[in-house]
Scaffold this active site. Structure first.
Site, short mmCIF file in Angstrom:
data_model
loop_
_atom_site.label_atom_id
_atom_site.label_comp_id
_atom_site.label_asym_id
_atom_site.label_seq_id
_atom_site.Cartn_x
_atom_site.Cartn_y
_atom_site.Cartn_z
N GLY A 1 1.00 -0.87 -0.40
CA GLY A 1 -0.11 0.48 0.52
C GLY A 1 0.69 1.58 0.03
N GLY B 1 7.17 7.49 6.56
CA GLY B 1 6.45 8.07 5.31
C GLY B 1 6.76 9.26 4.76
N ASP C 1 4.23 -4.20 -7.11
CA ASP C 1 3.24 -3.71 -6.47
C ASP C 1 3.90 -2.05 -7.45
OD1 ASP C 1 6.08 -4.57 -5.30
OD2 ASP C 1 5.45 -2.64 -3.62
C1 LIG Z 1 7.78 -0.46 -5.26
O1 LIG Z 1 8.14 -1.57 -4.35
C2 LIG Z 1 8.64 -2.14 -3.66
C3 LIG Z 1 7.96 -3.30 -2.46
O2 LIG Z 1 7.82 -3.51 -3.43
C4 LIG Z 1 8.27 -1.00 -2.24
O3 LIG Z 1 8.84 -0.76 -0.12
C5 LIG Z 1 8.84 0.42 -2.75
O4 LIG Z 1 8.30 1.69 -2.35
C6 LIG Z 1 8.33 0.70 -4.47
N1 LIG Z 1 8.27 1.64 -5.17
C7 LIG Z 1 10.08 1.65 -5.35
C8 LIG Z 1 10.32 3.36 -5.77
O5 LIG Z 1 10.93 1.21 -4.81
#
Ligand SMILES: *[C@@H]1O[C@H](CO)[C@@H](O)[C@H](O)[C@H]1NC(C)=O
Ligand SMILES: *[C@@H]1O[C@H](CO)[C@@H](O)[C@H](O)[C@H]1NC(C)=O
Ligand SMILES: *[C@@H]1O[C@H](CO)[C@@H](O)[C@H](O)[C@H]1NC(C)=O
Ligand SMILES: *[C@@H]1O[C@H](CO)[C@@H](O)[C@H](O)[C@H]1NC(C)=O
Ligand SMILES: *[C@@H]1O[C@H](CO)[C@@H](O)[C@H](O)[C@H]1NC(C)=O
Length: 588
Positions: free
Chosen positions: A172, A208, A342
């Site tokens: 999320g 955050g 994600d």
């Molecule tokens: C990409 O996905 C990971 C988790 O799968 C997430 O922690 C991260 O915030 C997302 N975005 C980037 C830029 O890494």
């Protein structure tokens, strides 16, 4: 036998696993399978964005731009009314069920706020705002999470995902807030998001926040990708502050205090593969159907929602577009760095810029995330990672597909690799200025890439200099000041390749050498966001000097045009020695 496309992909994925002699044996010109009859010339050149700005000779439309933030009509209504909302309030980490969004108020960035960058193209061309407005206090507060526009109900999106190959459960928006949708004067609907705007129910152990480093990179790269003609989220502004943010940059326990920043970013939609996955996984099938219908109605206008195969057609479209997107990444040597489900958009745009990188010395094993030891997300692995992610999407859709449709979806997925390879083939043909289709084209490209790998030639500049050099100069092997071509020409098979290339060009009867150069210059950028350039701009932004960032942003808005300032700064020159020692910080 190898098809030319497969051969090319082999050259792209196989890091130094074969010798140059073997390469010559890949494909005999008499081999029928080497022939492919697709014929999409110049595909890449059509995908260039139009450099539309809202200016007119009479300043009419300029005066129509919004000059007061109060008049920016953003609305969260559609998103809120379409779905059930999390019944719990408060920005504390929790497991959330039976909803798509949680209401979540941003935590404003503290300390003295400064506008570090604004994209005029986005501010004026998408948001219809007078760019002068970005210098007001109102804008600073709005774009840092301190001031909500009327109609805006900030939301954090609930999604899940497969990270590094495994189901990770609920993820999320852990530090992003959707501010609602804006319908601009062209009738386009864009969803605004703040990133780095504080905790949400999805923050898990995170704070955050986003640091200056990662925010500068996201801002610059999303705008650079757009001007390269690659589908991407956009960035409107970057606000920086002195608010301290603690990060363990290389995950080695060496914590460092950095400074916070907020990016205002836009996309037609921020839904991801993981948005559907979490619903499917937790058995929320009605909601899964609801979200699918919403995404299709809003963003896939060509799909008829009365068709009993709607979801299948949707899947087929996502497969096709994802194959296209990854081929575009490959064509500029872009490695996303974290291709988890994600981070993969359902609209097949590039989203979530983290430890990305543009390949310099050609190397299919190039990994931008220095902690990704296995090279899971190396530049050459991306095509397969796309396949993996689309398989996960199919799993997520399975509950709403009949058995027969599931089988059909499987065969659609089987077509992915072919589409991707065909697209890559077309891009690289365009990069070499080739018209029509000849059976040895795949071989010609793979041969070049293998020489580039052997000689560690710079990916961007080798193709660019091949665009700038005349056939006559090539013939005479005269490349004054063309450092990448000089590197390449040190290969012992360079002459063989060159003769083949020149012969191929000479068979293009309707073509002139100038036309060829022109075509090639429009698909081979002279400037990409190399890490060392970003690094240099970041260190200045951290000291409140935004000039280099602005300059870089400006230069990368015209990546195909040679620019004097860029040349003076060495942006097309051999990278400085210190660039080799740079590690991409994964600190986000
Ligand atoms: C990409 O996905 C990971 C988790 O799968 C997430 O922690 C991260 O915030 C997302 N975005 C980037 C830029 O890494
Ligand atoms: C248009 O407006 C801008 C800003 O108000 C002004 O600087 C510029 O000179 C005007 N251009 C014309 C052609 O009137
Ligand atoms: C696949 O994508 C290409 C390029 O965007 C497009 O021309 C083609 O129509 C698409 N095919 C399908 C089946 O969606
Ligand atoms: C980089 O790769 C490592 C190892 O796979 C992973 O743990 C880390 O989360 C990645 N970094 C980012 C920012 O995704
Ligand atoms: C060359 O141009 C002519 C007329 O424009 C066209 O009919 C012909 O198909 C072209 N040939 C090739 C090889 O592109």
């Amino acid at each position: 036998m190898w098809s030319p496309n497969q051969m090319l992909v082999l050259a792209l994925v196989a890091a130094s696993s074969f010798t140059s002699v073997h390469v010559l044996e890949f494909c005999q010109s008499t081999d029928r399978d080497c022939h492919s009859d697709d014929n999409h010339d110049n595909m890449a050149s059509n995908s260039q964005p139009s450099l539309h700005t809202v200016k007119s000779r009479w300043n009419v439309s300029v005066s129509n731009l919004i000059k007061d933030l109060e008049q920016l009509k953003v609305s969260s209504k559609k998103l809120i009314e379409a779905f059930p909302i999390d019944e719990v309030n408060g920005n504390f980490a929790r497991s959330v069920k039976n909803c798509i969004f949680s209401k979540s108020i941003p935590t404003p960035l503290r300390g003295p706020l400064r506008l570090a960058a604004a994209s005029k193209d986005v501010i004026e061309g998408i948001l219809d705002l007078d760019v002068a407005l970005t210098h007001t206090n109102d804008f600073l507060h709005f774009a840092s999470g301190d001031k909500l526009l009327s109609g805006s109900v900030p939301l954090a999106h609930r999604y899940g995902g497969h990270q590094f190959g495994y189901w990770a459960g609920q993820l999320g928006d852990g530090r992003a807030h959707s501010l609602g949708q804006y319908t601009n004067r062209k009738g386009e609907v864009w969803e605004l998001q703040l990133k780095g705007s504080g905790k949400t129910p999805y923050s898990r152990s995170g704070d955050g926040r986003a640091v200056i480093r990662s925010s500068v990179r996201e801002f610059l790269c999303s705008e650079a990708m757009h001007f390269l003609g690659i589908p991407t989220s956009r960035a409107a502004s970057l606000i920086v502050s002195d608010e301290p943010v603690i990060r363990d940059t290389f995950y080695n326990g060496n914590v460092k205090t950095e400074k916070g920043a907020v990016v205002l970013r836009l996309a037609k939609s921020w839904f991801r593969i993981g948005s559907l996955e979490i619903l499917s996984r937790s058995g929320e099938i009605d909601l899964l159907r609801k979200l699918l219908n919403f995404v299709i109605d809003e963003h896939f206008s060509s799909i008829n929602s009365d068709d009993p195969d709607t979801y299948l057609v949707f899947y087929s479209t996502v497969v096709n577009e994802t194959a296209n997107l990854i081929a575009q990444w490959m064509s500029v040597g872009f490695a996303h760095g974290v291709c988890n489900t994600d981070n993969f958009s359902l609209l097949s745009i590039t989203i979530d810029y983290g430890p990305f990188g543009f390949m310099e010395a050609y190397d299919p094993g190039f990994v931008p995330n220095t902690s990704d030891d296995e090279g899971r997300y190396s530049v050459g692995a991306q095509a397969n990672v796309g396949l993996f992610n689309l398989e996960k999407l199919l799993n997520a859709l399975s509950p709403v597909l009949s058995k027969h449709q599931q089988n059909q979806a499987q065969s659609i997925l089987k077509g992915y690799t072919n589409i991707n390879q065909m697209r890559i083939h077309q891009h690289f043909k365009a990069k070499l200025g080739l018209l029509g289709e000849e059976e040895d084209d795949g071989y010609l490209i793979a041969f070049l890439l293998k020489m580039m790998e052997d000689t560690q030639s710079d990916f961007t500049m080798t193709f660019r200099q091949l665009s700038e050099v005349s056939a006559q100069q090539l013939h005479n092997r005269k490349f004054p000041q063309m450092w990448a071509l000089e590197d390449l020409s040190s290969h012992k098979l360079f002459s063989d390749w060159l003769s083949m290339f020149l012969l191929r060009l000479s068979r293009q009867l309707n073509d002139s050498d100038l036309q060829r150069q022109h075509r090639m210059k429009n698909v081979n950028p002279r400037y990409v966001l190399r890490n060392w350039m970003a690094e240099s701009a970041i260190s200045k932004v951290e000291m409140k000097d935004f000039s280099e960032m602005e300059l870089l942003h400006h230069i990368l808005s015209h990546p195909y045009v040679t620019q004097e300032t860029a040349e003076e700064l060495g942006y097309a020159a051999r990278p400085p020695l210190w660039a080799k020692r740079l590690k991409v910080s994964c600190s986000s």
